[in-house]
Design a protein around this motif. Sequence first.
Motif, PDB file in Angstrom:
ATOM      1  N   GLY A  29       0.828  -1.195   0.000  1.00 54.74           N
ATOM      2  CA  GLY A  29       0.000   0.000   0.000  1.00 54.74           C
ATOM      3  C   GLY A  29       0.861   1.243   0.000  1.00 54.74           C
ATOM      4  N   SER A  30       0.360   2.304  -0.648  1.00 47.53           N
ATOM      5  CA  SER A  30       1.132   3.540  -0.779  1.00 47.53           C
ATOM      6  C   SER A  30       0.225   4.761  -0.678  1.00 47.53           C
ATOM      7  N   VAL A  31       0.813   5.867  -0.194  1.00 51.09           N
ATOM      8  CA  VAL A  31       0.103   7.126  -0.037  1.00 51.09           C
ATOM      9  C   VAL A  31       0.973   8.245  -0.602  1.00 51.09           C
ATOM     10  N   LEU A  32       0.370   9.110  -1.409  1.00 46.73           N
ATOM     11  CA  LEU A  32       1.047  10.282  -1.964  1.00 46.73           C
ATOM     12  C   LEU A  32       0.623  11.497  -1.145  1.00 46.73           C
ATOM     13  N   VAL A  33       1.606  12.213  -0.606  1.00 47.39           N
ATOM     14  CA  VAL A  33       1.344  13.338   0.286  1.00 47.39           C
ATOM     15  C   VAL A  33       1.998  14.596  -0.273  1.00 47.39           C
TER      16      VAL A  33
END
Length: 160
Positions: A29-33
């Motif tokens: 899983g990945s999150v772009l901030v």
Amino acid sequence: MVKDAELAHLRRCVELAAEALAQGDEPFGSVLVGADGAVLAEDHNRVASGDRTRHPEFELARWAAAHLTVEERAAATVYTSGEHCPMCAAAHAWVGLGRIVYVVSSRQLAGWLGEWGVPAPPVRMLPVGEIAPGVAVEGPVDALADEVRALHRRFHVGAV
């Protein structure tokens, strides 16, 4: 060094990896901030669909290219449960995204897979720095590594 405030983004990556696993997919899983700390986009692995390129880091790179300016991309951070594979590292660099922060390294994952007798993937597991030397990378983050290891163990070995 990873700041305490960033751990929330990494915890979300672990949650997304667990969601992928619950859907029968590999647990990533990945999150772009953005530079202001706001979550811009998130995703989890979708390779069970048959398209082995459906990694969350690759999807976030494509999203960023379509929705962010060059400056916004450079100032953004990708948080992820596992270090980018070579395909994802290249996509990250090609679209000009900023820093990467990961929970477990490719080396850690390769070690676990070998320990469990899982065959090597068709693409060599290399560190991001060998593929995209200009990208700032931080990790592993030991505080969450056991959770990620457990997810991969469940996917590859089964419930333990």
